[in-house]
Design a protein around this motif. Structure first.
Motif, mmCIF file in Angstrom:
data_model
loop_
_atom_site.group_PDB
_atom_site.id
_atom_site.type_symbol
_atom_site.label_atom_id
_atom_site.label_comp_id
_atom_site.label_asym_id
_atom_site.label_seq_id
_atom_site.Cartn_x
_atom_site.Cartn_y
_atom_site.Cartn_z
ATOM 1 N N VAL A 12 23.416 3.369 60.588
ATOM 2 C CA VAL A 12 23.132 4.811 60.656
ATOM 3 C C VAL A 12 22.434 5.277 59.383
ATOM 4 C CG1 VAL A 12 24.161 7.113 60.753
ATOM 5 C CG2 VAL A 12 25.022 5.307 62.242
ATOM 6 N N VAL A 15 17.681 14.489 64.901
ATOM 7 C CA VAL A 15 18.761 13.921 64.084
ATOM 8 C C VAL A 15 19.306 14.978 63.118
ATOM 9 C CG1 VAL A 15 19.301 12.210 62.315
ATOM 10 C CG2 VAL A 15 17.870 11.580 64.269
ATOM 11 N N LEU A 24 23.148 16.416 62.888
ATOM 12 C CA LEU A 24 23.942 16.334 61.667
ATOM 13 C C LEU A 24 24.423 17.714 61.213
ATOM 14 C CD1 LEU A 24 21.866 13.688 59.659
ATOM 15 C CD2 LEU A 24 24.099 13.359 60.720
ATOM 16 N N CYS A 64 31.548 7.877 63.316
ATOM 17 C CA CYS A 64 30.346 7.049 63.475
ATOM 18 C C CYS A 64 30.178 6.053 62.323
ATOM 19 C CB CYS A 64 29.107 7.932 63.561
ATOM 20 S SG CYS A 64 29.102 9.052 64.971
ATOM 21 N N SER A 78 27.392 18.645 62.846
ATOM 22 C CA SER A 78 28.521 17.778 62.506
ATOM 23 C C SER A 78 29.196 18.151 61.193
ATOM 24 C CB SER A 78 28.042 16.322 62.397
ATOM 25 O OG SER A 78 27.375 15.924 63.571
ATOM 26 N N VAL A 97 30.826 12.471 62.249
ATOM 27 C CA VAL A 97 30.182 11.482 61.390
ATOM 28 C C VAL A 97 31.177 10.473 60.809
ATOM 29 C CG1 VAL A 97 28.861 11.149 59.258
ATOM 30 C CG2 VAL A 97 28.195 12.931 60.878
ATOM 31 N N ILE A 139 24.892 10.595 68.340
ATOM 32 C CA ILE A 139 24.558 9.887 67.101
ATOM 33 C C ILE A 139 24.622 8.377 67.320
ATOM 34 C CG2 ILE A 139 25.337 9.450 64.734
ATOM 35 C CD1 ILE A 139 26.242 12.419 64.677
#
Length: 815
Positions: A148, A121, A125, A138, A128, A135, A101
């Motif tokens: 992001v 992407v 996700l 991130c 995640s 996340v 990511i």
């Protein structure tokens, strides 16, 4: 700077990173390597050192693909990476997910941002969701968070945007509520600022809806006029020019999000809604009017008071019909849809009275015009008959003929138009009778139900009609009957309906029998019914099973499996209770092995039946019929040769069974005792009365006491249970010392009913056979032989006489 200069600079950064890594300053080493990758993404030395620092001799296909895209703009490995992620057997740890990511959103080279695939992407996700160390890590820093989230929105991908919303609203994936709140707010702001009338912003709808439905309290201050208008524009099906109307899924999402906004932001949302409607009406174009009417119709369903205020103020309703003069049929249709929604609003909004005052002539003229809106106008007129004084206009019975004429046509569109109106009209006894006699109409309703999954909007009103046809009048207490009569004096028409012979039990039973013969049961077995549909299915089966003659056919056609399914999936206690009651009613008199047919375990019915033993209190009264019928069904199940069934009943319901043996209601007390009689075949039940505890002593005392009950069936059941209990020597040792036990047993032999006497003699026979000298002496002490002989003189049953003679022989045998 030439390519060789970039390589030299990158290689120097690698050396510096190696030195920092040696000094265990891994964070700075990682930052230098990232800079090196930015300068020379294809340099072998840089890639080799990067892999070494990450502790991976060979990076995963996903990490490789992300690096290739971010640093070289190479997308050749992306499809393979997506496939790798979609197979959840393939591992990808949290650190690798963070790396991917960050690589795609933070480290990506400016020239390569457009090469990032939204599908890649989305899959990252999805992997995640629920992971606290992906996340949230991130998005920890404000700058990275915005980078992001902005990048996610820049894709204009509905899947990517919605998946990020799922990650943010999944509380289990966040250790810090504050960080989650900050991320949700930041994401909502970015999405909100991209909303607009064009279709380019449609990608954000599902994400916005999810955020609002999950966290409206957190986001309510961020909901502005443009946000509300974006949602209101997407609740209708109006098409403008080349722009396609919103899909049904989009309309549903927008409606759900609006419901949450109106629920939480009451005053603010009302003023924003008023502004939206006022502006649309002021523009006066066909498209704007249709948008306004569609929005009003939806808001009537989610916030009726808000819509009603707009509907009744500022001369809205007074000017509605004149404003439609000369407009297209499309505008007229959306206006009728809005009027129909207003007619469904709660009575206290006074919308129906306003419609009758200002729109009645218009509605009657449309109904008589025989065009596409005929059924819709008739539906509105039908709704107006409920909750308002009947003054003008056609009767519901007359209107129902319009719906029935359309329903017998094979055209699906005609059926769609008439179903809602017929659902309202079918509340009337006269309409019910005309529907049940129309075999073609009934078969069309059944056909619609069988296509339930494909046409859910048709299935629901069809279910309402079937349920109305099957519904029995609610049983009233004497006090409720008096209140109904008092109300009836003020409303003669209602009193007439209440007394209508078409609603008497025998008439409703005939309608139910007709429905079963017509094949409605398989049609009611919808695979995935909604909560509201499940409630209708349960109540319909409860009515159909009222006639004992129908129960075998209903069970054979799949009702048991459907009721168990409804019980399992429903979140409503009332629906579960009704489904369990219908199940109990079916299982009362059917052989369990035949009723379940081997496809479903009898054990699955026990939990629902036990639920019925705790009836809800409504209006300070408790309906004990479900309790009684549940006990009867459990008694039937307990007659099975499978002891696991009895064990399960004892495990789940013993406390309620025990309490009900002393219930005030005679039928409940009798049914509970009959269940105990069948359960006594299980050693686990015997143990409840013979384990030597105080509770066991009390239970045995109650059972013995019930052998002298005023109710014959209760005496028979208690006697049968006691006869089984006394088959075991340890039980006799518990029974004999009780001073009242033997007198009660001998009293059974003096009963006027031969069945009770026979059970008493079996009790004595078991007691003497297993109890030895102690039992024999105790019976003799109470003059037991004389009592037995007197019973034998009174009753002539061969089985009774045979057992009685055995008892006398044992008593006369010397030890």
């Amino acid at each position: 700077m030439s390519a060789s200069d970039y390589d030299k600079r990158a290689e120097q950064l690698v050396k510096d990173a190696q030195a920092l890594d040696y000094q265990k300053d891994h964070e700075k080493a990682d930052a230098l390597l990232r800079n090196a990758l930015q300068l020379a993404p294809t340099n072998p030395a840089v890639l080799s050192e990067y892999r070494k620092l990450k502790g991976e001799a060979d990076l995963s296909p996903v990490t490789k693909a992300c690096m290739s895209v971010a640093f070289r703009g190479d997308t050749s490995d992306v499809i393979g990476a997506i496939q790798y992620l979609q197979d959840h057997n393939n591992p990808l740890g949290p650190s690798a997910l963070v790396e991917c990511i960050s690589t795609l959103f933070i480290d990506v080279h400016t020239d390569h941002r457009k090469a990032v695939d939204p599908k890649l992407v989305t899959e990252l996700l999805k992997r995640s969701i629920g992971k606290t160390d992906v996340v949230p890590v991130c998005l920890e820093e404000s700058e990275k968070r915005l980078a992001v989230l902005n990048a996610i929105c820049s894709f204009q991908s509905e899947d990517a945007a919605h998946t990020m919303a799922k990650v943010l609203t999944d509380r289990s994936g966040w250790k810090s509520p504050t960080r989650r709140k900050d991320a949700c707010k930041a994401y909502f702001r970015i999405l909100r600022d991209k909303l607009g009338p064009s279709t380019k912003s449609d990608f954000a709808l599902s994400a916005v809806a999810r955020l609002l439905m999950a966290d409206i309290e957190m986001l309510e201050d961020l909901v502005n006029q443009s946000c509300l208008e974006f949602l209101l524009d997407r609740v209708g099906s109006t098409k403008k020019g080349k722009r396609e109307p919103p899909s049904p899924e989009s309309r549903s999402l927008a409606t759900l999000a609006l419901a949450r906004i109106f629920e939480v932001k009451k005053n603010v949302s009302e003023s924003m809604f008023d502004k939206y409607i006022t502006e649309k009406l002021g523009d006066d174009g066909d498209f704007d009017l249709m948008c306004a009417y569609e929005a009003m119709a939806v808001v009537f369903s989610i916030a009726p008071k808000v819509a009603a205020k707009m509907f009744l103020e500022n001369e809205f309703i007074e000017s509605l019909v004149p404003s439609l003069d000369g407009r297209s049929t499309r505008v007229e249709k959306t206006a009728l849809d809005m009027i129909s929604a207003a007619a469904s609003a709660p009575a206290e909004t006074n919308c129906r009275e306003a419609i009758k005052t200002h729109c009645m002539e218009f509605l009657v003229s449309i109904m008589n015009a025989n065009d596409d809106s005929k059924a819709l106008a008739a539906t509105i007129l039908t709704k107006l008959d409920y909750g308002t004084k009947k003054e003008t206009g056609p009767s519901v019975e007359e209107l129902s003929t319009v719906f029935q004429d359309l329903m017998v046509q094979d055209d699906v569109e005609s059926q769609k138009k008439s179903l809602e109106g017929l659902a309202y009209a079918s509340l009337k006894p006269a309409v019910k009778e005309s529907i049940i006699k129309n075999e073609k109409l009934i078969q069309n309703l059944i056909s619609i139900l069988k296509k339930g999954a494909a046409e859910p909007m048709l299935a629901y009103p069809a279910l309402i009609i079937i349920q109305n046809l099957a519904a029995y009048p609610r049983a009233l207490t004497e006090e409720q009957k008096k209140m109904a009569q008092l109300k009836g004096y003020a409303n003669a028409e209602k009193l007439k309906d209440d007394e209508d012979k078409r609603e008497k039990e025998e008439t409703v039973t005939a309608r139910c029998d007709s429905l079963v013969r017509s094949g409605v049961v398989p049609a009611l077995c919808l695979k995935n019914p909604s909560e509201s549909s499940a409630a209708l299915i349960s109540s319909t089966f409860l009515a159909l099973a009222r006639n004992q003659k129908n129960r075998g056919r209903i069970a054979q056609q799949g009702a048991i499996g459907q009721l168990l399914h409804v019980y399992e999936v429903s979140n409503s206690h009332r629906t579960k209770y009704t489904a369990a009651h219908a199940l109990a009613r079916i299982l009362i008199s059917l052989d369990p092995s035949l009723a379940f047919g081997g496809r479903i375990s009898e054990l699955s019915a026990i939990q629902p039946l036990v639920l019925l033993l705790t009836p809800p209190e409504e209006n300070e009264t408790v309906d004990l019929l479900p309790v009684f019928e549940s006990f009867m069904a459990l008694t039937n199940l307990a007659s099975s040769s499978n002891d696991t069934i009895r064990q399960k009943i004892l495990q789940l319901g013993w406390e309620k069974v025990e309490d009900s043996m002393l219930a005030k209601n005679e039928r409940v007390r009798r049914a509970a005792t009959q269940l105990v009689c069948n359960l006594m075949d299980s050693p686990f039940c015997v143990e409840k009365f013979a384990d030597g505890s105080k509770n066991a002593d009390v239970r045995l005392g109650v059972l013995t006491f019930l052998t002298d009950s005023e109710d014959l069936e209760t005496r028979l059941a208690a006697g049968g249970a006691l006869a089984q209990f006394l088959q075991y020597e340890p039980c006799i040792k518990v029974f004999l010392p009780k001073p009242k036990a033997l007198p009660y047993l001998l009293r059974m032999l003096k009963d006027e009913d031969q069945g009770v006497v026979h059970r008493g003699i079996i009790c004595l026979l078991n007691l003497l056979t297993e109890g030895g000298k102690e039992a024999k002496d105790a019976v003799k002490e109470k003059n037991g032989e004389e009592v037995v002989l007197a019973a034998l003189k009174t009753h002539t049953s061969p089985q009774l006489l045979e057992s009685g003679v055995e008892v006398v022989k044992i008593l006369r045998m010397p030890f």
